[in-house]
Write a protein that holds these residues in place. Structure first.
Motif, PDB file in Angstrom:
ATOM      1  N   ALA A  46      -4.953   3.806 -14.896  1.00 53.65           N
ATOM      2  CA  ALA A  46      -3.858   3.923 -13.928  1.00 53.65           C
ATOM      3  C   ALA A  46      -4.377   4.489 -12.615  1.00 53.65           C
ATOM      4  O   ALA A  46      -3.997   4.027 -11.533  1.00 53.65           O
ATOM      5  N   ASN A  47      -5.240   5.489 -12.694  1.00 52.13           N
ATOM      6  CA  ASN A  47      -5.830   6.064 -11.490  1.00 52.13           C
ATOM      7  C   ASN A  47      -6.638   5.014 -10.731  1.00 52.13           C
ATOM      8  O   ASN A  47      -6.548   4.902  -9.508  1.00 52.13           O
ATOM      9  N   MET A  48      -7.426   4.244 -11.466  1.00 49.72           N
ATOM     10  CA  MET A  48      -8.235   3.211 -10.822  1.00 49.72           C
ATOM     11  C   MET A  48      -7.344   2.130 -10.205  1.00 49.72           C
ATOM     12  O   MET A  48      -7.575   1.711  -9.062  1.00 49.72           O
ATOM     13  N   ALA A  49      -6.322   1.683 -10.948  1.00 48.19           N
ATOM     14  CA  ALA A  49      -5.419   0.656 -10.423  1.00 48.19           C
ATOM     15  C   ALA A  49      -4.693   1.157  -9.177  1.00 48.19           C
ATOM     16  O   ALA A  49      -4.518   0.419  -8.204  1.00 48.19           O
ATOM     17  N   ASN A  50      -4.283   2.403  -9.214  1.00 47.22           N
ATOM     18  CA  ASN A  50      -3.598   3.010  -8.080  1.00 47.22           C
ATOM     19  C   ASN A  50      -4.492   3.017  -6.846  1.00 47.22           C
ATOM     20  O   ASN A  50      -4.086   2.617  -5.754  1.00 47.22           O
ATOM     21  N   THR A  51      -5.716   3.461  -7.028  1.00 44.17           N
ATOM     22  CA  THR A  51      -6.672   3.537  -5.914  1.00 44.17           C
ATOM     23  C   THR A  51      -6.965   2.165  -5.341  1.00 44.17           C
ATOM     24  O   THR A  51      -6.920   1.964  -4.119  1.00 44.17           O
ATOM     25  N   VAL A  52      -7.262   1.198  -6.209  1.00 43.71           N
ATOM     26  CA  VAL A  52      -7.621  -0.145  -5.749  1.00 43.71           C
ATOM     27  C   VAL A  52      -6.418  -0.818  -5.079  1.00 43.71           C
ATOM     28  O   VAL A  52      -6.533  -1.363  -3.981  1.00 43.71           O
ATOM     29  N   GLY A  53      -5.262  -0.770  -5.712  1.00 40.57           N
ATOM     30  CA  GLY A  53      -4.083  -1.414  -5.151  1.00 40.57           C
ATOM     31  C   GLY A  53      -3.669  -0.830  -3.813  1.00 40.57           C
ATOM     32  O   GLY A  53      -3.371  -1.559  -2.865  1.00 40.57           O
ATOM     33  N   LEU A  54      -3.672   0.500  -3.727  1.00 44.22           N
ATOM     34  CA  LEU A  54      -3.260   1.133  -2.464  1.00 44.22           C
ATOM     35  C   LEU A  54      -4.310   0.963  -1.373  1.00 44.22           C
ATOM     36  O   LEU A  54      -3.970   0.949  -0.184  1.00 44.22           O
TER      37      LEU A  54
END
Length: 171
Positions: A46-54
């Motif tokens: 979730a942290n990785m997805a959040n960082t990449v998406g944002l």
């Protein structure tokens, strides 16, 4: 890799659009998207997805503040780790120019993290695409709103979001 149902995906899209607005104006849009990601993704992905998406969504904030970025590009390179709060305290520039610089630095940091994440781990791409598209759509209105805020209100929002972020982190 994700356990989202259609309602969760819709909530994630709404949260990401809100994060695009928030990130462009004051930063800390992750306070909205990360908890929403936890509905269907374990914490580390979730942290990785959040960082990449944002990171992708932050490009819209940079474009929205391009007028305020004129003449700043050379000075941005050594400031990657600084936030708008520090920029506001350490530069004589108008707060909106500091906010524009924050958007660039936020994007650079996100892109660097994205490259690392792509190399080291599988990513929840469905969540990333939803966050990227929705936060990019939210960043345009965020820039329009942020550029119209008087300095005192922008500073107040920065402080309020900062306090909320600290409370969320220590809780």
């Amino acid at each position: 890799m994700t356990g989202f149902n259609p309602l969760d995906l819709a909530l994630l899209a709404l949260a990401a659009a809100g994060a695009g607005v928030i990130n462009t104006i004051v930063g800390s849009g992750s306070l909205v998207t990360f908890p929403t990601l936890l509905l269907g993704v374990p914490a580390v992905p979730a942290n990785m997805a959040n960082t990449v998406g944002l990171a992708i969504g932050n490009v819209g904030g940079v474009l929205g503040y391009r007028r305020e970025l004129r003449g700043q590009w050379r000075s941005l390179a050594p400031l990657i780790v600084l936030t708008v709060g520090v920029l506001g305290l350490t530069t004589a520039d108008h707060l909106q120019r500091a906010n524009a610089a924050k958007n660039v630095l936020q994007t650079i940091a996100g892109v660097v993290a994205t490259v690392v994440f792509i190399i080291v781990a599988p990513l929840p791409w469905t969540a990333i695409v939803i966050i990227a598209v929705a936060s990019l759509l939210g960043s345009g209105p965020g820039a329009m709103i942020g550029r119209r805020l008087p300095g005192w209100l922008l500073r107040t929002l920065i402080i309020a979001i900062g306090v909320i972020a600290v409370i969320a982190l220590v809780r």
